[in-house]
Design a protein around this motif. Structure first.
Motif, mmCIF file in Angstrom:
data_model
loop_
_atom_site.group_PDB
_atom_site.id
_atom_site.type_symbol
_atom_site.label_atom_id
_atom_site.label_comp_id
_atom_site.label_asym_id
_atom_site.label_seq_id
_atom_site.Cartn_x
_atom_site.Cartn_y
_atom_site.Cartn_z
ATOM 1 N N TRP A 1 2.088 -1.735 -25.536
ATOM 2 C CA TRP A 1 3.023 -1.963 -24.446
ATOM 3 C C TRP A 1 4.353 -2.506 -24.954
ATOM 4 C CZ3 TRP A 1 -0.486 -5.158 -20.605
ATOM 5 C CH2 TRP A 1 -1.519 -4.337 -20.151
ATOM 6 N N GLY A 2 5.431 -2.156 -24.279
ATOM 7 C CA GLY A 2 6.722 -2.789 -24.505
ATOM 8 C C GLY A 2 6.732 -4.156 -23.839
ATOM 9 N N GLU A 3 7.728 -4.979 -24.177
ATOM 10 C CA GLU A 3 7.749 -6.348 -23.648
ATOM 11 C C GLU A 3 7.887 -6.395 -22.129
ATOM 12 O OE1 GLU A 3 10.604 -7.858 -22.190
ATOM 13 O OE2 GLU A 3 11.943 -6.218 -22.653
ATOM 14 N N ASP A 4 8.653 -5.495 -21.542
ATOM 15 C CA ASP A 4 8.828 -5.543 -20.093
ATOM 16 C C ASP A 4 7.537 -5.159 -19.374
ATOM 17 O OD1 ASP A 4 9.142 -2.927 -21.050
ATOM 18 O OD2 ASP A 4 10.735 -2.426 -19.646
ATOM 19 N N PHE B 1 9.441 -3.994 -14.146
ATOM 20 C CA PHE B 1 9.931 -3.863 -15.506
ATOM 21 C C PHE B 1 11.162 -2.990 -15.513
ATOM 22 C CE2 PHE B 1 6.649 -0.688 -14.874
ATOM 23 C CZ PHE B 1 7.173 0.461 -15.411
ATOM 24 N N GLY B 2 11.976 -3.167 -16.501
ATOM 25 C CA GLY B 2 13.211 -2.414 -16.561
ATOM 26 C C GLY B 2 14.229 -3.073 -17.453
ATOM 27 N N ALA B 3 15.491 -2.885 -17.114
ATOM 28 C CA ALA B 3 16.576 -3.346 -17.959
ATOM 29 C C ALA B 3 16.734 -4.863 -17.968
ATOM 30 C CB ALA B 3 17.882 -2.693 -17.511
ATOM 31 N N VAL B 4 16.331 -5.534 -16.916
ATOM 32 C CA VAL B 4 16.449 -6.994 -16.867
ATOM 33 C C VAL B 4 15.307 -7.553 -16.027
ATOM 34 C CG1 VAL B 4 18.007 -7.064 -14.865
ATOM 35 C CG2 VAL B 4 18.057 -8.920 -16.515
ATOM 36 N N GLU B 5 14.760 -8.647 -16.495
ATOM 37 C CA GLU B 5 13.755 -9.377 -15.737
ATOM 38 C C GLU B 5 14.240 -10.810 -15.615
ATOM 39 O OE1 GLU B 5 12.589 -7.904 -18.806
ATOM 40 O OE2 GLU B 5 12.293 -6.031 -17.756
ATOM 41 N N ILE B 6 14.070 -11.387 -14.451
ATOM 42 C CA ILE B 6 14.458 -12.768 -14.202
ATOM 43 C C ILE B 6 13.204 -13.511 -13.772
ATOM 44 C CG2 ILE B 6 15.884 -14.296 -12.793
ATOM 45 C CD1 ILE B 6 17.788 -11.828 -12.441
ATOM 46 N N PHE B 7 12.921 -14.626 -14.434
ATOM 47 C CA PHE B 7 11.707 -15.391 -14.158
ATOM 48 C C PHE B 7 12.060 -16.793 -13.681
ATOM 49 C CE2 PHE B 7 10.720 -12.532 -17.748
ATOM 50 C CZ PHE B 7 9.783 -11.729 -17.131
ATOM 51 N N THR B 8 11.319 -17.291 -12.713
ATOM 52 C CA THR B 8 11.481 -18.674 -12.281
ATOM 53 C C THR B 8 10.829 -19.592 -13.312
ATOM 54 O OG1 THR B 8 9.401 -18.722 -11.056
ATOM 55 C CG2 THR B 8 11.382 -17.991 -9.841
ATOM 56 N N SER B 9 11.159 -20.867 -13.242
ATOM 57 C CA SER B 9 10.504 -21.812 -14.152
ATOM 58 C C SER B 9 9.013 -21.912 -13.833
ATOM 59 C CB SER B 9 11.180 -23.183 -14.100
ATOM 60 O OG SER B 9 11.190 -23.688 -12.790
ATOM 61 N N ALA B 10 8.643 -21.757 -12.567
ATOM 62 C CA ALA B 10 7.219 -21.776 -12.210
ATOM 63 C C ALA B 10 6.486 -20.583 -12.834
ATOM 64 C CB ALA B 10 7.051 -21.767 -10.689
ATOM 65 N N ALA B 11 7.134 -19.425 -12.862
ATOM 66 C CA ALA B 11 6.523 -18.252 -13.501
ATOM 67 C C ALA B 11 6.343 -18.499 -14.991
ATOM 68 C CB ALA B 11 7.376 -17.009 -13.271
ATOM 69 N N MET B 12 7.322 -19.115 -15.627
ATOM 70 C CA MET B 12 7.215 -19.406 -17.061
ATOM 71 C C MET B 12 6.171 -20.478 -17.346
ATOM 72 S SD MET B 12 9.081 -17.329 -18.861
ATOM 73 C CE MET B 12 8.084 -16.233 -17.837
ATOM 74 N N ASP B 13 6.020 -21.439 -16.419
ATOM 75 C CA ASP B 13 4.949 -22.433 -16.566
ATOM 76 C C ASP B 13 3.582 -21.759 -16.508
ATOM 77 O OD1 ASP B 13 6.811 -24.490 -16.761
ATOM 78 O OD2 ASP B 13 6.578 -25.116 -14.657
ATOM 79 N N ALA B 14 3.419 -20.828 -15.557
ATOM 80 C CA ALA B 14 2.157 -20.088 -15.444
ATOM 81 C C ALA B 14 1.906 -19.253 -16.697
ATOM 82 C CB ALA B 14 2.177 -19.196 -14.201
ATOM 83 N N TYR B 15 2.962 -18.647 -17.225
ATOM 84 C CA TYR B 15 2.829 -17.855 -18.453
ATOM 85 C C TYR B 15 2.454 -18.747 -19.640
ATOM 86 C CZ TYR B 15 3.872 -14.827 -22.371
ATOM 87 O OH TYR B 15 3.779 -14.108 -23.530
ATOM 88 N N ALA B 16 3.102 -19.890 -19.754
ATOM 89 C CA ALA B 16 2.800 -20.805 -20.856
ATOM 90 C C ALA B 16 1.342 -21.270 -20.806
ATOM 91 C CB ALA B 16 3.745 -22.007 -20.827
ATOM 92 N N ALA B 17 0.855 -21.496 -19.601
ATOM 93 C CA ALA B 17 -0.522 -21.968 -19.455
ATOM 94 C C ALA B 17 -1.559 -20.865 -19.624
ATOM 95 C CB ALA B 17 -0.697 -22.627 -18.080
#
Length: 97
Positions: free
Chosen positions: A31-34, A1-17
């Motif tokens: 909690w904060g978003e990061d 966590f920090g000033a910027v987070e970069i996510f792969t599309s696979a990570a976002m698919d896992a998050y969506a599911a």
């Protein structure tokens, strides 16, 4: 966590599911978003790579706005400072002789 987070599309698919699991099974309310995303993706079993070179951060590693390998610069809290860094970061390369 920090000033910027970069996510792969696979990570976002896992998050969506699986984000519903984080919302119902983690104590995320304060909690904060990061911090939330870090812990949620850990909870869902998504791996991570720490790449501190992608961020030019005046607080930790220095924000060299001329560094073209940096994807983001932080923190520039006023418009003038931000535009100055942006101008340095986007200077066109000199033509080869």
């Amino acid at each position: 966590f920090g000033a910027v987070e970069i996510f792969t599309s696979a990570a976002m698919d896992a998050y969506a599911a699986g984000s519903w699991k984080c919302g119902t099974q983690l104590p995320w309310g304060a909690w904060g978003e990061d911090y939330y995303m870090t812990h949620c993706l850990d909870y869902l079993g998504v791996g991570r790579i720490n790449d501190f070179g992608v961020l030019g951060d005046q607080l930790c590693t220095g924000a060299n706005c001329f560094d073209t390998f940096v994807g983001s610069y932080h923190p520039f809290k006023n418009q003038g400072d931000w535009f100055k860094c942006w101008g340095q970061a986007t200077v066109p390369p000199k033509p080869a002789r």
